[in-house]
Every structure is written in structure tokens, then in C-alpha cells.
Design a protein around this motif. Structure first.
Motif, PDB file in Angstrom:
ATOM      1  N   PHE A  90     -23.890  64.867   6.147  1.00 48.14           N
ATOM      2  CA  PHE A  90     -23.390  65.365   7.427  1.00 48.14           C
ATOM      3  C   PHE A  90     -21.907  65.726   7.326  1.00 48.14           C
ATOM      4  CE2 PHE A  90     -26.723  62.196   8.462  1.00 48.14           C
ATOM      5  CZ  PHE A  90     -27.667  63.067   8.987  1.00 48.14           C
ATOM      6  N   LEU A  91     -21.542  66.831   7.945  1.00 49.68           N
ATOM      7  CA  LEU A  91     -20.148  67.255   8.033  1.00 49.68           C
ATOM      8  C   LEU A  91     -19.815  67.462   9.505  1.00 49.68           C
ATOM      9  CD1 LEU A  91     -17.408  68.530   7.272  1.00 49.68           C
ATOM     10  CD2 LEU A  91     -18.639  70.654   6.738  1.00 49.68           C
ATOM     11  N   PHE A  92     -18.914  66.621  10.026  1.00 54.93           N
ATOM     12  CA  PHE A  92     -18.418  66.796  11.391  1.00 54.93           C
ATOM     13  C   PHE A  92     -17.143  67.621  11.300  1.00 54.93           C
ATOM     14  CE2 PHE A  92     -21.098  63.082  11.628  1.00 54.93           C
ATOM     15  CZ  PHE A  92     -21.701  63.185  12.877  1.00 54.93           C
ATOM     16  N   LEU A  93     -17.142  68.768  11.938  1.00 51.34           N
ATOM     17  CA  LEU A  93     -16.089  69.753  11.701  1.00 51.34           C
ATOM     18  C   LEU A  93     -15.498  70.270  13.004  1.00 51.34           C
ATOM     19  CD1 LEU A  93     -14.671  71.567   9.549  1.00 51.34           C
ATOM     20  CD2 LEU A  93     -16.595  73.158   9.783  1.00 51.34           C
ATOM     21  N   THR A 137     -24.550  59.944   4.026  1.00 50.21           N
ATOM     22  CA  THR A 137     -23.102  60.085   3.948  1.00 50.21           C
ATOM     23  C   THR A 137     -22.609  61.125   4.941  1.00 50.21           C
ATOM     24  OG1 THR A 137     -23.318  61.716   2.155  1.00 50.21           O
ATOM     25  CG2 THR A 137     -23.025  59.402   1.526  1.00 50.21           C
ATOM     26  N   ALA A 138     -21.403  60.896   5.437  1.00 55.15           N
ATOM     27  CA  ALA A 138     -20.807  61.823   6.397  1.00 55.15           C
ATOM     28  C   ALA A 138     -19.329  61.982   6.105  1.00 55.15           C
ATOM     29  CB  ALA A 138     -21.010  61.324   7.823  1.00 55.15           C
ATOM     30  N   ILE A 139     -18.801  63.185   6.383  1.00 56.12           N
ATOM     31  CA  ILE A 139     -17.362  63.398   6.313  1.00 56.12           C
ATOM     32  C   ILE A 139     -16.889  63.966   7.653  1.00 56.12           C
ATOM     33  CG2 ILE A 139     -17.549  63.804   3.831  1.00 56.12           C
ATOM     34  CD1 ILE A 139     -16.824  66.712   4.329  1.00 56.12           C
ATOM     35  N   LEU A 140     -15.646  63.630   8.016  1.00 54.64           N
ATOM     36  CA  LEU A 140     -15.086  64.013   9.304  1.00 54.64           C
ATOM     37  C   LEU A 140     -13.834  64.847   9.076  1.00 54.64           C
ATOM     38  CD1 LEU A 140     -16.958  61.589   9.908  1.00 54.64           C
ATOM     39  CD2 LEU A 140     -15.231  60.753  11.508  1.00 54.64           C
ATOM     40  N   VAL A 141     -13.786  66.020   9.702  1.00 50.67           N
ATOM     41  CA  VAL A 141     -12.644  66.912   9.523  1.00 50.67           C
ATOM     42  C   VAL A 141     -12.094  67.298  10.891  1.00 50.67           C
ATOM     43  CG1 VAL A 141     -11.796  69.057   8.521  1.00 50.67           C
ATOM     44  CG2 VAL A 141     -13.662  67.810   7.398  1.00 50.67           C
ATOM     45  N   ASP A 142     -10.839  66.904  11.157  1.00 50.84           N
ATOM     46  CA  ASP A 142     -10.193  67.202  12.430  1.00 50.84           C
ATOM     47  C   ASP A 142      -8.693  67.054  12.224  1.00 50.84           C
ATOM     48  OD1 ASP A 142      -9.248  67.036  15.240  1.00 50.84           O
ATOM     49  OD2 ASP A 142     -11.383  66.840  15.705  1.00 50.84           O
ATOM     50  N   THR A 160     -17.571  58.887   4.025  1.00 48.02           N
ATOM     51  CA  THR A 160     -17.016  58.884   2.673  1.00 48.02           C
ATOM     52  C   THR A 160     -15.716  59.674   2.543  1.00 48.02           C
ATOM     53  OG1 THR A 160     -18.443  60.765   2.104  1.00 48.02           O
ATOM     54  CG2 THR A 160     -19.283  58.560   1.603  1.00 48.02           C
ATOM     55  N   PHE A 161     -15.347  60.412   3.607  1.00 43.40           N
ATOM     56  CA  PHE A 161     -14.126  61.216   3.527  1.00 43.40           C
ATOM     57  C   PHE A 161     -13.710  61.612   4.934  1.00 43.40           C
ATOM     58  CE2 PHE A 161     -12.225  65.484   3.599  1.00 43.40           C
ATOM     59  CZ  PHE A 161     -11.166  65.345   2.717  1.00 43.40           C
ATOM     60  N   THR A 162     -12.401  61.604   5.175  1.00 45.29           N
ATOM     61  CA  THR A 162     -11.853  62.187   6.399  1.00 45.29           C
ATOM     62  C   THR A 162     -10.708  63.102   6.005  1.00 45.29           C
ATOM     63  OG1 THR A 162     -10.290  60.365   6.768  1.00 45.29           O
ATOM     64  CG2 THR A 162     -12.468  60.175   7.809  1.00 45.29           C
ATOM     65  N   GLY A 163     -10.610  64.231   6.685  1.00 42.37           N
ATOM     66  CA  GLY A 163      -9.557  65.191   6.368  1.00 42.37           C
ATOM     67  C   GLY A 163      -9.057  65.875   7.616  1.00 42.37           C
ATOM     68  N   ASN A 164      -7.847  66.430   7.531  1.00 45.86           N
ATOM     69  CA  ASN A 164      -7.289  67.113   8.703  1.00 45.86           C
ATOM     70  C   ASN A 164      -7.042  68.592   8.468  1.00 45.86           C
ATOM     71  OD1 ASN A 164      -4.971  67.142   7.117  1.00 45.86           O
ATOM     72  ND2 ASN A 164      -4.058  65.393   8.169  1.00 45.86           N
ATOM     73  N   SER A 165      -7.644  69.141   7.399  1.00 42.10           N
ATOM     74  CA  SER A 165      -7.509  70.573   7.154  1.00 42.10           C
ATOM     75  C   SER A 165      -8.706  71.084   6.360  1.00 42.10           C
ATOM     76  CB  SER A 165      -6.222  70.868   6.371  1.00 42.10           C
ATOM     77  OG  SER A 165      -6.336  70.435   5.023  1.00 42.10           O
ATOM     78  N   VAL A 166      -8.965  72.372   6.501  1.00 44.11           N
ATOM     79  CA  VAL A 166     -10.044  73.009   5.751  1.00 44.11           C
ATOM     80  C   VAL A 166      -9.731  72.996   4.262  1.00 44.11           C
ATOM     81  CG1 VAL A 166     -11.147  75.242   5.279  1.00 44.11           C
ATOM     82  CG2 VAL A 166     -10.898  74.439   7.632  1.00 44.11           C
ATOM     83  N   GLU A 167      -8.470  73.177   3.931  1.00 46.91           N
ATOM     84  CA  GLU A 167      -8.084  73.275   2.521  1.00 46.91           C
ATOM     85  C   GLU A 167      -8.435  71.999   1.738  1.00 46.91           C
ATOM     86  OE1 GLU A 167      -5.552  76.084   4.897  1.00 46.91           O
ATOM     87  OE2 GLU A 167      -6.173  73.992   5.114  1.00 46.91           O
TER      88      GLU A 167
END
Length: 237
Positions: free
Chosen positions: A52-55, A4-9, A32-39
Motif C-alpha cells: 500500500f502507498l498512501f500518497l 507493508t505500507a508507506i506514507l508520503v505527505d 516500512t517508510f515515511t517520506g515528505n517528497s516524491v523525490e
């Protein structure tokens, strides 16, 4: 085995591009998740432990580094994706598993993920055991000691790295289910092989897997195309 991986940008187009690139690698990774903020990412990570966390590093509000003090990322490989090369040292001081410069190269992405998946597979093999219920108790064999398993009807022979064999009353298909950790593959109706013990593949009409002991096992025609892909992904070929 799926990872699993999540993408944050904070840039939506960066997430779309990276999502597509991960798909192009053909590696067994599910986003499994994409987000545009740390919060909002903190909220997700309090309940989930992705592989995996792409940050991204520089984002409005809190930056990528500010995620670390609040969340346990010990089981997650953090890969920074950024247009700023000056943060590389700081990233690796945070135990980053990778640092990819934007625009991200698909080849570099696949190479990095292949290495990380291979590392996860080796560590899993070294830390797990095959447990088999027998009349006299439970047989426990470390996965790292299993070279391959052969089938002889309702009996299976576990071939170990030290040259010994252990006979067990089990069907190969049942052991295949037990060994579903990403490192074992059914290359033939009679053989289940530890991928980490395969040193070479002979691609031919009658394909063979050559093990680290120089033993040769046949690869069935029905299995070889998929086996080539799995083996090459695991070994970053």
C-alpha cells in the motif's frame, strides 16, 4: 500474513496521524517508510514494492501524480489522502485504489483497507497452488479449490470445493506452514480452513465455522478469539 505500507505527505503531523489510525484498525499492516517528497519516495520505490502507498497530492516541488511516470506501481495499491476533492477523477484515472479526504476517517480507512486486503487474499488464493511431494511425483492443488484440511495423525485429508477428498502423507502443521498466505487458518488441532470459504461463524460456547457447503467445523476455545478477529478483518466486519 503481514502487509507493508508507506506514507508520503509533506506535513509531518498528517503522517503521524495516519500512522496512528492504521494502528487503530488492528489490521496486519506494517509501515516500512515515511517520506515528505516524491523525490525521496522514488528512491525507496526503486528498491521496494510495498502493498500500500498512501500518497498526498499537493506537495511542494513534485506532486503525487508525478510519481507515476517514473515508478512501476502495478503491484501496489495507491491510496490518495488529500484535502482537495477536485482531484478524485484524475486519481482514479491513475488506477488509484482509494481516495480519502482529510481529515481521514478511521472507519473509512479500515473499511477500505479491509476490502483491499480481502481482494489481495482472494487473488492470491486463485493464483497459487499447494505443492506436495509424493512418491510418484508432485501433487498440485489450486488453493482456490481447497475447502479445508483435516488431520488424522500423520495423514491429512484435503477436502475440495467439488466434494472430493485427497489423502496425503503429511502433518497438518507442515501444511499450515505451506499455506501461510493469509487465507488459511488453524481453527482446531484437527482442522485448517480456507477463510474465503467460510460463510458464517456461530459464536457460542461450542463455536463453529459454517462453510459455503454448509459443513460445520468446530472452533477450539483456544483459537476462537483470534479467529473471530482475523475473519472479521478479512471480511471488513
Amino acid at each position: 500474513m503481514k502487509y507493508t505500507a508507506i506514507l508520503v505527505d509533506d506535513e509531518a503531523h498528517a503522517i503521524r496521524t495516519l500512522s496512528a489510525q492504521i494502528g487503530w484498525t488492528k489490521l496486519p499492516i506494517e509501515i516500512t517508510f515515511t517520506g515528505n517528497s516524491v523525490e525521496e519516495t522514488e528512491d525507496f520505490l526503486r528498491l521496494n514494492k510495498p502493498d500500500f502507498l498512501f500518497l498526498d497530492i499537493k506537495m511542494p516541488g513534485q506532486g503525487g501524480f508525478e510519481l507515476f511516470p517514473n515508478i512501476d506501481l502495478s503491484v501496489t495499491d495507491v491510496i490518495f489522502t488529500t484535502a482537495h476533492d477536485e482531484f478524485a477523477l484524475q486519481a482514479f484515472q491513475h488506477q488509484a485504489s482509494g481516495y480519502l479526504m482529510k481529515p481521514v476517517s478511521t472507519i473509512e480507512l479500515k473499511n477500505l483497507l479491509g476490502k483491499l486486503i480481502n481482494k489481495r487474499g482472494v487473488l492470491a488464493a486463485e493464483s497459487q497452488d499447494l505443492l506436495i511431494q509424493e512418491k510418484t511425483g508432485i501433487l498440485k492443488i489450486p488453493l482456490s479449490q481447497i475447502l479445508y484440511i483435516s488431520s488424522e495423525g500423520s495423514i491429512c485429508l484435503i477436502h475440495k470445493t467439488d466434494g472430493t477428498r485427497r489423502s496425503v502423507n503429511s502433518l497438518l502443521k507442515d501444511l499450515e506452514v505451506k499455506l501461510n498466505n493469509g487465507n488459511f487458518y488453524r481453527i482446531h488441532h484437527q482442522y485448517l480452513v480456507n477463510l474465503t470459504k467460510v460463510k458464517e461463524i456461530i459464536k457460542a460456547r461450542n463455536s463453529e465455522a459454517i462453510l459455503e457447503t454448509d459443513e460445520k467445523l468446530p472452533i477450539s476455545r483456544a483459537k476462537k478469539a483470534t479467529f473471530y478477529e482475523v475473519y472479521e478483518s478479512l471480511n471488513n466486519i
